[in-house]
Design an enzyme around this catalytic site. Structure first.
Site, mmCIF file in Angstrom:
data_model
loop_
_atom_site.group_PDB
_atom_site.id
_atom_site.type_symbol
_atom_site.label_atom_id
_atom_site.label_comp_id
_atom_site.label_asym_id
_atom_site.label_seq_id
_atom_site.Cartn_x
_atom_site.Cartn_y
_atom_site.Cartn_z
ATOM 1 N N GLU A 1 0.866 -1.186 0.000
ATOM 2 C CA GLU A 1 0.000 0.000 0.000
ATOM 3 C C GLU A 1 0.892 1.222 0.000
ATOM 4 O O GLU A 1 2.059 1.135 0.383
ATOM 5 C CB GLU A 1 -0.798 0.068 1.312
ATOM 6 C CG GLU A 1 -2.067 -0.716 1.355
ATOM 7 C CD GLU A 1 -2.710 -0.632 2.737
ATOM 8 O OE1 GLU A 1 -3.395 -1.593 3.086
ATOM 9 O OE2 GLU A 1 -2.485 0.372 3.454
ATOM 10 N N HIS B 1 5.969 17.072 7.959
ATOM 11 C CA HIS B 1 7.406 17.200 7.740
ATOM 12 C C HIS B 1 8.222 16.081 8.377
ATOM 13 O O HIS B 1 9.086 15.509 7.734
ATOM 14 C CB HIS B 1 7.892 18.533 8.269
ATOM 15 C CG HIS B 1 7.295 19.684 7.543
ATOM 16 N ND1 HIS B 1 7.123 19.662 6.179
ATOM 17 C CD2 HIS B 1 6.821 20.864 7.972
ATOM 18 C CE1 HIS B 1 6.575 20.798 5.803
ATOM 19 N NE2 HIS B 1 6.370 21.545 6.876
#
Lengths: 301, 378, 378, 301
Positions: free
Chosen positions: A222, A259
């Site tokens: 996935e 981030h």
């Protein structure tokens, strides 16, 4: 890793992790999922020797004796593996109970386990040199020999294909297509859908590489995480062919981890990154599930 | 579950890492009052999104009057799709040095990881690899001051002892929030020195939604559309997308795969809906209503029965069809697995012929969507 | 540091194990009031000693008047050498079943150990071995509910599920006090079932004195004589004994050994004083004053200089001798090690000849004590 | 356990745990105790290669470079052992820092360390397969080769007697008597005065039994705890003679640990119990310290 060699009437039988002699207990056996799948596992032929539900010790469910604690089970039965169906908030306790008692194979079906709990019990499993599969996995099934987990029984028949996946229903779907196309599976393993998992793709691939019953491997991945990219490093070294399918090509970019997640992944995790890594490692990548049996067919027939 | 900046800062403060002096306000007069008390301030829209600066969500005010006018502008505004309901009015610090600091989980090593850089204040993804430190901790052993001291040293800075101690304190506090509050991310960018003291000038904290049962003191922060909320209450996963084929399936992987398949055949999915979390007839019926409400061109249902029973889903369809007096949108259903024959029989009674092959069904759904009248699609 | 029963019970209650309904009182009227509110009560003297029952420190009262008269009797009384300043007035429970439960440290296995028995309420040392469970935990991993469930099962009782859950809860709470509060012993005897509920009917908790710096919310409980307190404030170890030769030495082992030696030669030590915790001249002088104040027949000082310097100790002697204008008691000093020559020189100036051999010095001290005038010894 | 065999110029040299090549660092080197004993260790000939005090990195003390972290030391020096002098509240952090960095021998001099901290770092040391001596120990000294800790230098000279003890000054006292009687020590080890310790009597005795430089062992014990009774089990098996001295015959019974302590000890811990166990195991028990050299003399001369 663990390769079980078993002698039955003088004949060597192999399978990865589990086989027809594996004795299994079910933790959380009296719950809705636990009892349903105990019945299914028994039907498949799995040697379910006991169940555990604190406070329910003494009863019998589907002919399987139920105990209050794992320790008590071990005083009365030989046990090789346990499968965890308890609710997520108490899963850590159940997994540690099994590991502390010395059970060598722990399959954690429960989903929504807090990740900090999973980090700790996975680390403890490593310390105890136990195999931990999951959490949030469909389990492991060595076709015709042993099923520990929740896959539907009818799509898993003996054959030459090893299957390893992050996702349950998608695996059943592909497994059904394989069976329809005439390819059974040696063993199918779900590594789990959560971000941290016990066994990884690479560890399972190594077992398939060494397993004489497996001729080819299907890897079902996935988007997200690094698992497929890391597996690609090992796939390069494999002698057996690998067919891969990655779900999520069209999914919107994940918002959450931002981030810091990007820093950890360093550009990995996207559909493109995974397909590139797998292809470069020599795996054949299917675009849709139905391409998987076609590619296997080319390789094995 | 992401929480607001000011909440993250409160958590960090509890563990010893202060934020600049500040107040959370929800009206312009409060903003002016806060500026009167604090002096020159930075006013930050409290929304669950990064890059607020580039969208005008972070502003500076030197006087209470300026603060008031900025607050008037921001409150009620829509920034990056989020309604601004609260502002954080904070002292404008004299910044001497900036760092990036985060604690999250590295799935590769199966352990917590501390990420630090002396290039703070900018987008960390733009910082060169060799200026980013990644230090892993032992999940069982946890964090210790010596690990923080190692990080400070390896940041390679020429700091005085007071600054080193402050930085060690900040790293320990950040890790503690991660550990004690079941966070999957605690990110401070920038972490700043102002004089001899250290401050968290920003805070992005994401709490593990699976651990909310034991983190009850952290308020629930909503980041969902009304429909997503409705789905969550039903125990099912739902994400809105922009296409015209509504999708319902059981299992996250297969549902994702179906979206891919629809695109592969030239269609566009309207949503992601995984009903594996609640598969009885009633829940499935409610899920179906969610799809209908979005007025798609086609509804595509795929059930691979395991613990989910095909007959339950078929009954849900029958029930909704009856309640809505009729379902106008074409429905393509594929059923395999537990009780599939009973499921198909029920669907036949409703006039629907279930498919067995997934790709065939997906292709059919795309075909129907292509020929559907345009008006049906909202 | 042992804490009072009522404090231990408060800690246990914080972690989920309740005590019987009760009040801590320090005057008789309060005791009567508590009995009015509670009904028939047990009144327990709060002193840092076990076996209060056998010394009349645990009494029963059916009426407020009875409670008052018992309180009047107990408050201010001396039980086993302890002044009774507070009483715990507690509901007299209907006890259905009693257990013994403790968590402490097993130095052999270097790990925490849980001790449990279904023979509660009596002296655990009198319970047969085979009815006592000892379950060790991993010091790093800690406690989990499954461990408590294993203990409950192994207690081998025929309990209903409610009782089992209560017992698991009690074990977890007891362990948590041990773990979170830096206890070296948490002992509940008896732990009782009254109806469907579990209660800590007694609580003996000892906190690690070395961890008091981080357990500041636990009140300091004093269990020392005035002199022992004085010594503790100087950072030195002092224990009063019943003999007539005062002892000062550096190191616990050697000090114990000196007591043995004095007995070996026919003498009796007046105290144990280990100055290794604070060895400068000033502290040593204060320690010497403590010994002098006890008016022993002889003072015996043994310094084996390492980080302790012989000259420091000699200077302390000279200083005290000067301040007290003169030391009447004979002093036997043995000096070896760091700066021994300088030390001996200083002592010679005071008219004391230091010994080099320990046994010779000890024998001399015993000899001097035997011939000392009786009046000197208080 | 650990037996170090070192080849120096073709000659086999042995010692238990430490020897003349052992490279030592001092954690807490700039404190009063740390700096004093660094000087003493250097005088004795110990190879002190570096010191650690956070915030003091960069200075030099007694010619020894000081660093902020253990990790930094290891980047610049080869290190075999560390000695911990930091204050008790931060001792756990310092010990874990050393263990995590991979140092194989950790000597914890610091006293008054919370016992829950000691339990954790001792357990971690076991996991890391490191030797931990202490806490609250005088350290270890292989006479003429290496001293890690605080014993006065003058009473330890090479010889045939192994010494293991729970108490510092008492050991120096007996060591001095041995030296005066003409018996130096192969190695002297303090196992520590706290209730939980890293190395135990038994582990040290095993090393002495295997050490060709040791001909007899002196064991210095104290009342309280089980350590001497447990050691007696091994002493029975030893080929080398053991002389024991137990301090505390006249001490009043310990008030603190009460019943639970008694349950753990099961009647052990008293002077009588220890002397009985040791005597029955074949050890010669001295009544006062001066009897120790006399008994050794009979055995070795």
């Amino acid at each position: 890793m663990h390769q079980q060699v078993i002698l039955v009437k003088g004949k060597v039988l192999m399978a990865i992790i589990v086989n027809q002699n594996t004795k299994v207990i079910v933790q959380g056996i009296t719950g809705k999922q636990g009892s349903f799948h105990t019945r299914q596992m028994l039907t498949y032929g799995t040697k379910v020797v006991a169940g555990v539900t604190p406070g329910k010790g003494g009863i019998t469910l589907e002919g399987v004796p139920v105990y209050d604690t794992v320790q008590e089970v071990l005083e009365n039965h030989q046990v090789d593996a346990t499968v965890i169906f308890v609710q997520s908030a108490i899963a850590k306790d159940a997994v540690l109970e099994a590991l502390e008692a010395g059970i060598g194979i722990v399959v954690v079906i429960t989903e929504h386990i807090p990740v900090h709990d999973a980090l700790k019990f996975i680390s403890y499993a490593q310390r105890k040199r136990a195999i931990l599969i999951g959490p949030n996995t469909f389990g492991i099934i060595s076709s015709g020999k042993c099923k520990i987990g929740i896959p539907p029984n009818q799509f898993f028949i003996p054959g030459p294909v090893g299957l390893v996946s992050r996702s349950g229903t998608l695996t059943y779907e592909i497994s059904e297509k394989l069976v329809t196309a005439g390819f059974g599976q040696s063993t199918a393993v779900g590594i789990g859908g959560d971000c941290v998992k016990g066994l990884t793709f690479t560890e399972i691939l190594k077992l398939f590489e060494a397993d004489p019953e497996t001729n080819a491997v299907v890897l079902i991945g996935e988007i997200g995480g690094n698992a497929e990219e890391e597996a690609s490093v090992y796939i390069k070294e494999m002698t057996k062919p690998v067919v891969a399918y990655i779900a999520g090509k069209s999914a919107p970019p994940e918002k959450q981890m931002g981030h810091a997640g990007a820093i950890i992944r360093r550009g990995r995790g996207t559909y493109q990154s995974k397909v590139k890594a797998l292809s470069e490692a020599g795996a054949l990548v299917a675009e849709i599930p139905s391409e998987v049996p076609a590619k296997i067919s080319k390789l094995l027939v | 579950m992401r929480i607001f900046e000011y909440m993250g800062k409160e958590l960090l403060n509890c563990f010893g890492l202060p934020a600049p002096k500040g107040k959370v306000v929800s009206c312009a007069d409060e903003a002016a009052l806060a500026a009167t008390e604090i002096g020159p301030v930075v006013i930050k829209a409290q929304i669950l999104s990064g890059k607020r600066g580039k969208s005008g969500g972070i502003r500076f005010a030197n006087t209470p009057a300026e603060a008031k006018s900025i607050a008037l502008e921001l409150l009620g505004a829509n920034i990056q799709g989020y309604l601004v309901e609260k502002l954080l009015v904070e002292e404008k610090l004299a910044v001497d040095q900036e760092f990036y600091l985060a604690v999250t989980i590295d799935e590769g090593t199966k352990s917590p990881v501390i990420i630090a850089s002396n290039q703070g204040g900018i987008d960390i993804e733009e910082v060169p690899e060799n200026q980013i430190l990644r230090i892993h901790t032992d999940a069982e052993l946890g964090m210790f001051p010596f690990i923080a001291r190692n990080i400070v040293r390896r940041l390679g800075l020429d700091l005085n002892n007071q600054h080193r101690k402050e930085l060690v304190k900040a790293i320990l506090a950040t890790y503690q929030v991660f550990q004690e509050k079941d966070a999957i991310l605690v990110e401070i960018n920038p972490l700043v020195f102002s004089g001899e003291k250290i401050f968290a000038a920003d805070a992005k904290v994401i709490i593990d939604p699976d651990a909310r049962f034991r983190q009850k003191d952290i308020p629930y922060v909503e980041d969902q559309t009304e429909t997503e909320k409705l789905a969550q209450n039903l125990g099912i996963s739902y994400v809105e997308l922009k296409g015209d084929i509504a999708v319902m399936a059981n299992g996250a992987g297969i549902t994702m795969s179906i979206l891919d398949m629809l695109l592969y055949y030239g269609g566009t999915p309207a949503n992601f809906l995984d009903i594996s979390g609640g598969t009885d007839t009633e829940t499935t019926a409610r899920a179906l209503e969610i799809l209908l409400a979005k007025k798609p061109k086609v509804i595509f249902i795929n059930i691979f029965g395991g613990i989910t029973r095909c007959d339950d889903v078929a009954r849900a369809y029958a029930k909704v069809k009856k309640e809505c007096s009729d379902i106008q949108v074409p429905v393509v259903i594929r059923l395999v697995g537990t009780n599939q024959d009973e499921g198909k029989r029920i669907l036949q009674e409703c006039g629907v012929e279930a498919y067995t092959d997934l790709e065939e069904a997906a292709a059919k759904a795309v075909e129907l969507a292509a020929y559907a009248p345009a008006g049906n699609f909202s």
